[in-house]
Design an enzyme around this catalytic site. Structure first.
Site, short mmCIF file in Angstrom:
data_model
loop_
_atom_site.label_atom_id
_atom_site.label_comp_id
_atom_site.label_asym_id
_atom_site.label_seq_id
_atom_site.Cartn_x
_atom_site.Cartn_y
_atom_site.Cartn_z
N ASP A 84 -6.77 2.46 6.68
CA ASP A 84 -8.07 3.02 6.17
C ASP A 84 -8.44 1.75 5.38
O ASP A 84 -7.60 1.30 4.79
CB ASP A 84 -8.04 4.30 5.58
N GLU A 179 -4.19 6.11 3.04
CA GLU A 179 -3.59 5.70 2.03
C GLU A 179 -4.33 5.61 0.71
O GLU A 179 -3.94 5.91 -0.33
CB GLU A 179 -2.86 4.37 2.34
#
Ligand code: ZN
Length: 413
Positions: A84, A179
């Site tokens: 991400d 994350e």
């Protein structure tokens, strides 16, 4: 099938154009379905490299194994990056721009000429003369955090698969989601992963290795005052709003986020709600040492007791809640994890610089879940901003570091 272009740069360019921004307001995991678009591509590419167990799971995590090719008993080592990108800045429509053979000076971005990567603000550019630099056009972030890490792990995997004469133990690959919103480790199945030790590829300047994070506690203080009609309050009222204000006024000014750096910790108020009857104060406490944490908590409690001595009719509670711990505590129990990494870093011609993170990471979460996990450089810079950039040569150095590290583990087994 014919394999797509596969230099670390080609991979990087292929991955950054896929929008994988995570979303802190979503309760789902992954927080955004679009993160799976990159996961599906990586699963396909890993399978094309011959990693039969490669798969994307329902939470968007990608797992794969490069099987051992040695008879030695080498522990399984994992390399982990997150797919991400940060919610801080748009990751839609990324248009990477390559500055070939950089010759110094500021880099003005072509899509928004107000955006300039200045040498004065990015002194690491001075080490990049002659390198190829990838930046954005200035309208989005680049996503080198952490697609540089993803591309490097993929390139190192390809190198190991195509050079079977290099002996190695089992190499586990893990790509995570979310994350950037602090949930990357939540749905990782460590049993399924089956690794003994890990490395996150999620750092920055080449040579810099992070083996420490803050240790963190939260403190909640509740105060019960003495409420009474203000017209008849003389000598009786103990206003909890004023008690809360007294506590905050006495906080040590030299132990605050705004007055500390490097290895110093702090006491930081994060919320206050109060009425005459009662108050609640929220704090976060940070330090690299557990001793420093407990000293700060003792100090905070002493401040509260000192204030409360002036309000004999009032009472308080003081509750400490553990949040996370410095991953160095775990890494120190397995010194070979850092020793092997330092050796691999030297073998690629870098002088390792061990540093600490003033925050928490998925590496620290994974370390305490049972996968000791220092953080390795990727060559990316200025994360979470439209000025983000990465050096192609430094990405190649990071790939070599992974390969050398795998070799060191095998040699020393
Ligand atoms: Zn990152």
């Amino acid at each position: 099938m014919s394999l797509p272009h596969d230099s670390v740069l080609d991979r990087f360019l292929r991955y950054v154009v896929i929008d994988t921004q995570s979303d802190p307001t979503s309760q789902a995991q992954p927080s955004t379905e679009k993160q799976k678009n990159l996961g599906r591509l990586l699963e396909r590419e890993l399978k094309a490299l011959g990693l039969e167990d490669a798969h994307l799971d329902e939470h968007g995590n990608v797992y794969a194994t490069v099987p051992a090719n040695t008879d030695k008993d080498v522990p399984a080592i994992c390399f982990c990056s997150h797919m991400d990108t940060a919610p801080d800045f748009s990751g839609t429509g990324v248009k990477p721009q390559i500055v070939k053979n950089y010759q110094g000076g500021d880099i003005r971005l072509v899509g928004d000429t107000n955006q300039v990567i200045r040498v004065s603000e990015h002194p690491d550019l001075k080490d990049q003369i002659g390198h190829d630099i990838v930046a954005t056009d200035g309208t989005t972030l680049l996503g080198a955090d952490d697609k540089a890490g993803v591309a490097e792990i993929m390139s190192a995997t390809q190198f190991l698969v195509r050079n079977p004469e290099i002996p190695h133990g089992p190499v586990k690959i893990l790509f995570t989601t979310d994350e950037e919103i602090g949930r990357g480790a939540d749905k990782v199945d460590l049993e399924k992963l089956g690794a003994k030790f890990g490395y996150t590829m999620d750092g920055s300047t080449v040579g810099e290795i992070e083996n420490e994070t803050f240790s963190a506690d939260g403190v909640t203080i509740t105060v019960k005052g003495v409420a009474i009609h203000p017209g008849t309050a003389k000598g009786k009222m103990e206003n909890a709003i004023k008690i809360a204000a007294d506590i905050i006024a006495r906080l040590p000014k030299d132990q605050a986020p705004e007055t500390t750096e490097e290895r110093q910790g702090f006491i930081h108020p994060v919320g206050v709600s109060a009425s005459m009857e009662g108050a609640e104060l929220g704090f976060i406490i940070r330090d690299f040492e557990e001793k420093g944490l407990s000293e700060k908590e003792t100090l905070l409690k002493a401040i509260v007791e000192e204030v409360m001595a002036n309000y004999p009719g009032s009472t308080f509670t003081f509750t400490v809640k553990e949040q996370y711990r410095n991953m160095k505590i775990v890494l120190d129990r397995h010194p070979e994890v850092m020793e092997n990494l330092l050796e691999a870093t030297r073998r690629v011609g870098l002088e390792p610089k061990v540093t600490s993170i003033r925050g928490g990471t998925d590496g620290s979460r994974l370390s305490f879940m049972g996968l000791p996990c220092p953080n390795i450089y990727t060559g990316g810079h200025a994360y979470h901003s439209p000025l983000e950039w990465v050096s192609v040569e430094d990405m190649e150095t990071a790939v070599k570091t992974i390969v050398e590290l795998v070799k060191v583990w095998e040699e020393r087994a």
